[in-house]
Design a protein around this motif. Structure first.
Motif, PDB file in Angstrom:
ATOM      1  N   LEU A   1      11.089   5.561  -0.654  1.00 40.25           N
ATOM      2  CA  LEU A   1      10.519   4.105  -0.696  1.00 40.25           C
ATOM      3  C   LEU A   1       9.284   3.864  -1.197  1.00 40.25           C
ATOM      4  N   GLU A   2       8.168   5.051  -0.860  1.00 39.23           N
ATOM      5  CA  GLU A   2       7.048   4.972  -1.185  1.00 39.23           C
ATOM      6  C   GLU A   2       6.787   5.115  -2.691  1.00 39.23           C
ATOM      7  N   GLN A   3       7.721   6.009  -3.295  1.00 41.58           N
ATOM      8  CA  GLN A   3       7.671   6.038  -4.806  1.00 41.58           C
ATOM      9  C   GLN A   3       8.312   5.084  -5.622  1.00 41.58           C
ATOM     10  N   ILE A   4       9.470   4.510  -5.041  1.00 38.28           N
ATOM     11  CA  ILE A   4       9.977   3.414  -5.627  1.00 38.28           C
ATOM     12  C   ILE A   4       8.919   2.107  -5.684  1.00 38.28           C
ATOM     13  N   GLU A   5       8.093   1.880  -4.585  1.00 42.04           N
ATOM     14  CA  GLU A   5       7.188   0.965  -4.440  1.00 42.04           C
ATOM     15  C   GLU A   5       6.244   1.070  -5.871  1.00 42.04           C
ATOM     16  N   VAL A   6       6.063   2.235  -5.848  1.00 42.97           N
ATOM     17  CA  VAL A   6       4.993   2.503  -7.235  1.00 42.97           C
ATOM     18  C   VAL A   6       5.545   2.408  -8.538  1.00 42.97           C
ATOM     19  N   LEU A   7       6.776   2.886  -8.408  1.00 42.17           N
ATOM     20  CA  LEU A   7       7.454   2.763  -9.889  1.00 42.17           C
ATOM     21  C   LEU A   7       7.958   1.045 -10.272  1.00 42.17           C
ATOM     22  N   GLU A   8       8.365   0.485  -9.105  1.00 42.33           N
ATOM     23  CA  GLU A   8       8.335  -1.020  -9.268  1.00 42.33           C
ATOM     24  C   GLU A   8       7.432  -1.807  -9.863  1.00 42.33           C
ATOM     25  N   ARG A   9       6.287  -1.235  -9.273  1.00 44.80           N
ATOM     26  CA  ARG A   9       5.105  -2.084  -9.544  1.00 44.80           C
ATOM     27  C   ARG A   9       4.251  -1.752 -10.909  1.00 44.80           C
ATOM     28  N   ASP A  10       4.372  -0.343 -11.130  1.00 43.73           N
ATOM     29  CA  ASP A  10       3.728   0.094 -12.512  1.00 43.73           C
ATOM     30  C   ASP A  10       4.616   0.370 -13.616  1.00 43.73           C
ATOM     31  N   HIS A  11       5.917   0.502 -13.289  1.00 40.95           N
ATOM     32  CA  HIS A  11       6.899   0.754 -14.461  1.00 40.95           C
ATOM     33  C   HIS A  11       8.116  -0.142 -14.113  1.00 40.95           C
ATOM     34  N   SER A  12       8.073  -1.452 -14.059  1.00 40.78           N
ATOM     35  CA  SER A  12       8.850  -2.395 -13.730  1.00 40.78           C
ATOM     36  C   SER A  12      10.106  -2.230 -14.595  1.00 40.78           C
ATOM     37  N   ILE A  13       9.949  -2.249 -15.985  1.00 40.57           N
ATOM     38  CA  ILE A  13      10.974  -2.138 -16.840  1.00 40.57           C
ATOM     39  C   ILE A  13      11.768  -0.842 -16.760  1.00 40.57           C
ATOM     40  N   ALA A  14      11.411   0.371 -16.494  1.00 43.89           N
ATOM     41  CA  ALA A  14      11.974   1.485 -16.321  1.00 43.89           C
ATOM     42  C   ALA A  14      12.687   1.221 -15.012  1.00 43.89           C
ATOM     43  N   SER A  15      12.104   0.840 -14.062  1.00 42.29           N
ATOM     44  CA  SER A  15      12.875   0.839 -12.532  1.00 42.29           C
ATOM     45  C   SER A  15      14.031  -0.115 -12.786  1.00 42.29           C
TER      46      SER A  15
END
Length: 266
Positions: A233-247
């Protein structure tokens, strides 16, 4: 010039009969204790004394020793080679695992090496050898053991394939080959039934490689089986915030994979 007299000699001439007798008794007792200690070590190594188990690892060790004795007897009855007899191999691998749990790494290494020498294509033995070497920090030899295990692992034994790939991936991480390590850990994670532990391991390597889509794919996969997993959950939050296209691409990738896993309806 007269002969020089040693300190011991002077002591014995100056001592009383009682003192000399006491000295002799002490010497005899010291020798007896030394011989008793040597005898204890010998009979313990030969399995003639059964120690009392005080924890789970020691209990496992004693059970495995009993199983080894039974396996040896069965091999002798069948006229089979003891070191390659399946029941003996299984028991000895359990002994190795118990030794490892008890911190007896050197003994575990010696025993598992002897098992593999007698059974070079035994997948379970190779995996246990890899485990022992991995704990010892000998990642080069551990990698060789895991690779051999994966080579010999039957197609119908997913657990063995998964454990061999896990070991390969972990060793490659330690040896600095993160790209290949990710490939191995990712492959292991997707072997049914999927492993959240391996998804997390693969995701971490992908994250370190800045491979954002693959990292997100594995973290999303974790949430399918463990929706409250804090790390994911923590890492998904980071990825969706900083790398939304990749997510987003990872979510689409996961959805497609899930659709493919559903059997076609008649």
């Amino acid at each position: 010039m007269g002969k020089k007299t040693s300190t011991i000699g002077r002591y014995f001439r100056a001592s009383t009969a009682g003192q000399r007798r006491a000295a002799y008794i002490v010497a005899i007792l010291s020798i007896a204790l030394l011989l008793a200690a040597i005898a204890f070590v010998v009979v313990s190594d030969l399995g003639l004394i059964r120690p009392v188990a005080t924890n789970a690892a020691q209990q496992q060790y004693l059970r495995a020793r009993d199983a080894e004795t039974q396996g040896i007897a069965a091999a002798q009855t069948a006229g089979a080679e003891i070191d390659t007899f399946p029941a003996v191999i299984t028991a000895r691998l359990s002994i190795v695992q118990a030794q490892l749990a008890m911190g007896q790494n050197a003994a575990a290494t010696r025993l598992v090496d002897s098992i593999v020498r007698a059974n070079p294509d035994n997948v379970r033995a190779l995996i246990v050898q890899g485990n022992v070497l991995e704990v010892a920090g000998d990642n080069g030899r551990a990698l060789d053991a895991y690779r051999s295990a994966f080579e010999y692992a039957p197609a119908g034994e997913p657990e063995l394939q998964r454990e061999a790939l896990r070991g390969i991936g972990n060793c490659l991480v330690q040896l600095g080959d993160s790209v290949q390590a990710f490939a191995m850990l990712s492959q292991a994670a997707f072997i049914p039934p999927e492993s959240t532990t391996l998804h997390l391991a693969a995701a971490k390597v992908a994250f370190d490689l800045e491979n954002w889509q693959d990292a997100a794919h594995h973290y999303y996969s974790v949430l399918i089986f463990d929706s409250d997993n804090e790390v994911a959950l923590e890492q998904i939050e980071v990825l969706e915030r900083d790398h939304s296209i990749a997510s987003q691409a990872a979510q689409e990738q996961l959805a497609q994979r899930m659709r493919q896993s559903i059997p076609d309806q008649p």
